[in-house]
Design a protein around this motif. Structure first.
Motif, PDB file in Angstrom:
ATOM      1  N   ALA A  79     -66.090 -28.174  -4.243  1.00  0.00           N
ATOM      2  CA  ALA A  79     -65.118 -29.206  -4.448  1.00  0.00           C
ATOM      3  C   ALA A  79     -64.629 -29.057  -5.995  1.00  0.00           C
ATOM      4  O   ALA A  79     -65.295 -29.073  -7.312  1.00  0.00           O
ATOM      5  CB  ALA A  79     -65.991 -30.267  -4.393  1.00  0.00           C
ATOM      6  N   ASP A  80     -62.872 -29.572  -6.060  1.00  0.00           N
ATOM      7  CA  ASP A  80     -62.529 -29.343  -7.375  1.00  0.00           C
ATOM      8  C   ASP A  80     -63.064 -28.318  -8.734  1.00  0.00           C
ATOM      9  O   ASP A  80     -62.703 -28.306  -9.992  1.00  0.00           O
ATOM     10  CB  ASP A  80     -63.004 -30.720  -8.356  1.00  0.00           C
ATOM     11  N   CYS A  81     -62.990 -27.085  -7.947  1.00  0.00           N
ATOM     12  CA  CYS A  81     -63.046 -26.187  -8.509  1.00  0.00           C
ATOM     13  C   CYS A  81     -62.161 -24.952  -7.444  1.00  0.00           C
ATOM     14  O   CYS A  81     -61.919 -25.104  -6.911  1.00  0.00           O
ATOM     15  CB  CYS A  81     -64.739 -24.982  -8.039  1.00  0.00           C
ATOM     16  N   ILE A  82     -61.621 -23.892  -8.658  1.00  0.00           N
ATOM     17  CA  ILE A  82     -61.009 -22.547  -8.607  1.00  0.00           C
ATOM     18  C   ILE A  82     -62.023 -21.761  -7.773  1.00  0.00           C
ATOM     19  O   ILE A  82     -62.894 -21.714  -8.132  1.00  0.00           O
ATOM     20  CB  ILE A  82     -60.563 -22.137  -9.641  1.00  0.00           C
ATOM     21  N   PHE A  83     -61.248 -21.341  -6.023  1.00  0.00           N
ATOM     22  CA  PHE A  83     -61.624 -19.858  -5.619  1.00  0.00           C
ATOM     23  C   PHE A  83     -61.488 -18.712  -6.474  1.00  0.00           C
ATOM     24  O   PHE A  83     -60.573 -18.699  -6.322  1.00  0.00           O
ATOM     25  CB  PHE A  83     -61.717 -20.289  -4.456  1.00  0.00           C
ATOM     26  N   VAL A  84     -62.653 -18.305  -7.162  1.00  0.00           N
ATOM     27  CA  VAL A  84     -62.160 -16.409  -6.924  1.00  0.00           C
ATOM     28  C   VAL A  84     -63.228 -16.020  -6.583  1.00  0.00           C
ATOM     29  O   VAL A  84     -64.061 -16.500  -6.340  1.00  0.00           O
ATOM     30  CB  VAL A  84     -63.069 -17.468  -9.093  1.00  0.00           C
ATOM     31  N   ALA A  85     -62.780 -14.455  -6.313  1.00  0.00           N
ATOM     32  CA  ALA A  85     -62.801 -13.801  -5.471  1.00  0.00           C
ATOM     33  C   ALA A  85     -62.134 -12.571  -5.271  1.00  0.00           C
ATOM     34  O   ALA A  85     -61.491 -12.006  -5.948  1.00  0.00           O
ATOM     35  CB  ALA A  85     -63.382 -13.978  -4.257  1.00  0.00           C
ATOM     36  N   HIS A  86     -62.750 -11.347  -5.481  1.00  0.00           N
ATOM     37  CA  HIS A  86     -62.601  -9.845  -5.596  1.00  0.00           C
ATOM     38  C   HIS A  86     -61.799  -9.467  -4.244  1.00  0.00           C
ATOM     39  O   HIS A  86     -62.688  -9.786  -3.523  1.00  0.00           O
ATOM     40  CB  HIS A  86     -63.487  -8.909  -6.057  1.00  0.00           C
ATOM     41  N   SER A  87     -60.780  -9.689  -4.363  1.00  0.00           N
ATOM     42  CA  SER A  87     -59.621  -9.707  -3.694  1.00  0.00           C
ATOM     43  C   SER A  87     -59.906 -11.319  -2.423  1.00  0.00           C
ATOM     44  O   SER A  87     -60.298 -10.948  -1.617  1.00  0.00           O
ATOM     45  CB  SER A  87     -59.424  -8.669  -2.095  1.00  0.00           C
ATOM     46  N   VAL A  88     -59.001 -11.978  -3.478  1.00  0.00           N
ATOM     47  CA  VAL A  88     -59.623 -12.816  -3.328  1.00  0.00           C
ATOM     48  C   VAL A  88     -59.118 -13.909  -1.347  1.00  0.00           C
ATOM     49  O   VAL A  88     -59.655 -14.891  -0.813  1.00  0.00           O
ATOM     50  CB  VAL A  88     -59.113 -14.048  -3.722  1.00  0.00           C
ATOM     51  N   ASN A  89     -58.081 -13.070  -1.123  1.00  0.00           N
ATOM     52  CA  ASN A  89     -57.550 -13.486   0.173  1.00  0.00           C
ATOM     53  C   ASN A  89     -58.252 -13.344   0.806  1.00  0.00           C
ATOM     54  O   ASN A  89     -58.517 -13.864   2.598  1.00  0.00           O
ATOM     55  CB  ASN A  89     -56.089 -12.389   0.309  1.00  0.00           C
ATOM     56  N   PHE A  90     -58.741 -11.918   0.682  1.00  0.00           N
ATOM     57  CA  PHE A  90     -60.029 -11.824   2.101  1.00  0.00           C
ATOM     58  C   PHE A  90     -61.204 -12.591   2.704  1.00  0.00           C
ATOM     59  O   PHE A  90     -61.162 -13.762   3.214  1.00  0.00           O
ATOM     60  CB  PHE A  90     -60.186 -10.121   2.060  1.00  0.00           C
ATOM     61  N   ASP A  91     -62.263 -12.962   1.236  1.00  0.00           N
ATOM     62  CA  ASP A  91     -62.474 -13.957   0.941  1.00  0.00           C
ATOM     63  C   ASP A  91     -63.032 -15.080   1.581  1.00  0.00           C
ATOM     64  O   ASP A  91     -63.314 -16.152   2.535  1.00  0.00           O
ATOM     65  CB  ASP A  91     -63.810 -14.353   0.064  1.00  0.00           C
ATOM     66  N   TYR A  92     -62.052 -15.691   1.194  1.00  0.00           N
ATOM     67  CA  TYR A  92     -60.529 -17.028   1.062  1.00  0.00           C
ATOM     68  C   TYR A  92     -60.711 -17.327   2.516  1.00  0.00           C
ATOM     69  O   TYR A  92     -60.786 -18.571   3.583  1.00  0.00           O
ATOM     70  CB  TYR A  92     -59.715 -16.874   0.494  1.00  0.00           C
ATOM     71  N   GLY A  93     -60.209 -16.426   3.150  1.00  0.00           N
ATOM     72  CA  GLY A  93     -59.371 -16.538   4.565  1.00  0.00           C
ATOM     73  C   GLY A  93     -60.783 -16.323   5.477  1.00  0.00           C
ATOM     74  O   GLY A  93     -60.515 -17.224   6.578  1.00  0.00           O
ATOM     75  N   VAL A  94     -61.594 -15.635   5.788  1.00  0.00           N
ATOM     76  CA  VAL A  94     -62.828 -15.312   5.767  1.00  0.00           C
ATOM     77  C   VAL A  94     -63.644 -16.955   6.432  1.00  0.00           C
ATOM     78  O   VAL A  94     -63.497 -17.680   7.444  1.00  0.00           O
ATOM     79  CB  VAL A  94     -63.851 -14.877   5.866  1.00  0.00           C
ATOM     80  N   ILE A  95     -63.923 -17.622   5.222  1.00  0.00           N
ATOM     81  CA  ILE A  95     -64.227 -19.030   4.557  1.00  0.00           C
ATOM     82  C   ILE A  95     -63.328 -19.562   5.558  1.00  0.00           C
ATOM     83  O   ILE A  95     -64.061 -20.995   5.986  1.00  0.00           O
ATOM     84  CB  ILE A  95     -65.078 -19.490   3.094  1.00  0.00           C
ATOM     85  N   LYS A  96     -61.946 -19.663   5.061  1.00  0.00           N
ATOM     86  CA  LYS A  96     -61.220 -21.268   5.800  1.00  0.00           C
ATOM     87  C   LYS A  96     -60.996 -21.294   6.747  1.00  0.00           C
ATOM     88  O   LYS A  96     -61.758 -21.746   8.041  1.00  0.00           O
ATOM     89  CB  LYS A  96     -59.946 -21.169   5.495  1.00  0.00           C
ATOM     90  N   GLU A  97     -61.136 -19.699   7.725  1.00  0.00           N
ATOM     91  CA  GLU A  97     -61.135 -19.942   9.636  1.00  0.00           C
ATOM     92  C   GLU A  97     -62.551 -20.212   9.911  1.00  0.00           C
ATOM     93  O   GLU A  97     -62.560 -20.900  11.187  1.00  0.00           O
ATOM     94  CB  GLU A  97     -61.413 -18.443  10.014  1.00  0.00           C
TER      95      GLU A  97
END
Length: 453
Positions: A79-97
């Motif tokens: 919450a209220d943080c910036i989501f950082v990852a290596h190849s972020v769209n993969f990690d973010y996409g899976v978590i979002k799904e």
């Protein structure tokens, strides 16, 4: 505040890809202030190759919490943080799904350490986490486990933030209008910025410079960007490999379609599949029976001797033959639109003049059939030029059709008048006539401005 995240998954594409382990480090820009790591029960089998890579198997996650049980913790930490990852769209996409499947819309600002590294540490041969950590001397323990990879990403992110101009670059990446978070990790934004909003074809290339996909568009920039928003497994995999994009302008949709078809046939890119499928063709043909009556019939192309006209589905083929039957007062029985032993009684076609009841002579009927055949063949006769918009205001594009066969396309100065085949021969880019190009031309010919030489 940042949350640096890494996940391990079951490896079944985005929508079927279930998290098996997650690690989150909360980072204030100077130090780690909180962390969380957990195995996750994916409620699906873990493939052997994933176990071989991560060491995580079904027995390890059997008693682990479900995603919905740890979801509150993830929401709280991010919450209220910036989501950082290596190849972020993969990690973010899976978590979002995963969140979507339990009825929660997960939205966070994103930063990709691959894209940041390419900008702030340029010139490296590879930006994979392992090779990048080796290059900048970051210890990486427990590779392909969530906590090990996430902790290495924290150290990398710390190094990136201490790089000159990092504040400016990070702010730029976080700007909603910059599209940095949307672009593939290996694609420089400068390459994307050069793509125009015009018709043409585009080439996705991987890090080795190999073309992996060819596409066409009326608006190149808009279409290319659409790939990056697409969350299908194939699109995500393709975009993750994309490191460069080339393009060629076409001036019009028709020429773009023809250019795309030719390039797919020439290059056979691994992510193009549509024009690799075999399409069953049908054809109208003629034959004479033992009574001397000329029949019109249709069949698959291989079973049609000396085809008069070819179609790409049975419905269009039959509909065309029905129109011919009506327009030339032919018999549905002898056009094979009705399988009967007696006289015809088609539910729509009532123009038969009696060949099936012997009230019309064979000679008269055959004359009508020959006239119908001649009319069908007229469509293919002569040289036809399809005129299209050029790549700029000073030129026109053209497509050349000769005796019904696609011969190629080209571009010519707007002020030059075309009155003969010789006028365009110097400008034509010869092309092969294929099933796909024939379909493209036939579909768009009625909508295009054309003339016969």
């Amino acid at each position: 505040m940042y949350t640096i995240i890494d996940i391990e998954t079951s490896g079944n594409g985005i929508k079927g890809n279930k998290i098996t382990e997650i690690a989150i480090f909360k980072y204030d820009g100077h130090q780690i202030v909180d962390e969380y790591t957990s195995l996750v029960n994916p409620q699906c089998p873990i493939p052997f190759y994933i176990t071989g890579l991560t060491g995580i198997d079904g027995q390890m996650v059997q008693n682990a919490p479900l995603f919905e049980q740890i979801a509150p913790k993830i929401l709280e930490m991010t919450a209220d943080c910036i989501f950082v990852a290596h190849s972020v769209n993969f990690d973010y996409g899976v978590i979002k799904e995963e969140f979507r499947q339990i009825g929660i819309d997960f939205v966070r600002k994103k930063l990709c350490t691959v894209r940041l590294s390419r900008r702030l540490i340029p010139g490296l041969q590879s930006y994979s986490l392992g090779k990048l950590c080796t290059a900048v001397q970051i210890p990486l323990k427990d590779r392909h486990r969530a906590r090990g990879d996430a902790h290495a990403t924290v150290l990398l992110f710390q190094k990136l933030l201490n790089t000159p101009d990092s504040d400016t670059i990070v702010k730029k990446f976080l700007n909603a209008r910059s599209q940095e978070a949307t672009l593939p990790p290996h694609l420089p934004k400068s390459v994307f910025d050069e793509i125009p909003q015009k018709p043409g074809i585009y080439y996705f290339k991987n890090q080795q410079g190999k073309i992996i996909y060819v596409g066409k568009a009326i608006n190149l920039k808009k279409r290319v960007l659409g790939h990056f928003y697409d969350k299908s497994t194939k699109e995500i995999r393709m975009c993750s490999e994309t490191a460069s994009i080339d393009f060629k302008l076409s001036g019009s949709e028709l020429v773009a379609l023809l250019m795309e078809s030719a390039e797919i046939k020439r290059l056979f890119p691994p992510y193009n599949s549509a024009q690799k499928r075999i399409v069953k063709q049908y054809a109208i043909f003629e034959y004479e029976d033992r009574n001397g009556i000329i029949h019109l019939a249709f069949n698959v192309l291989k079973g049609a001797p000396n085809p008069i006209k070819v179609f790409y589905n049975q419905t269009d083929c039959r509909a065309f033959l029905e129109n011919i039957c009506k327009n030339f007062a032919l018999c549905p029985k002898y056009c094979h639109l009705q399988q009967v032993n007696t006289s015809c009684s088609h539910h729509e076609i009532s123009s038969c003049e009696g060949i099936c009841t012997s009230t019309e002579s064979v000679e008269d009927y055959n004359q009508k059939v020959k006239a119908a055949i001649l009319d069908i063949k007229k469509e293919k006769s002569g040289v036809r030029i399809i005129k299209e918009k050029g790549r700029d205001l000073n030129e026109n594009a053209f497509v050349l059709i000769d005796e019904g066969m696609y011969k190629g396309y080209g571009f010519i100065d707007q002020e030059q008048t075309i009155t003969s085949l010789e006028d365009i021969e110097a400008h034509i880019i010869p092309q092969k006539n294929t099933l796909e190009t024939q379909r493209i031309v036939e579909a768009l010919l009625p909508k295009s401005e054309s003339f016969v030489l």
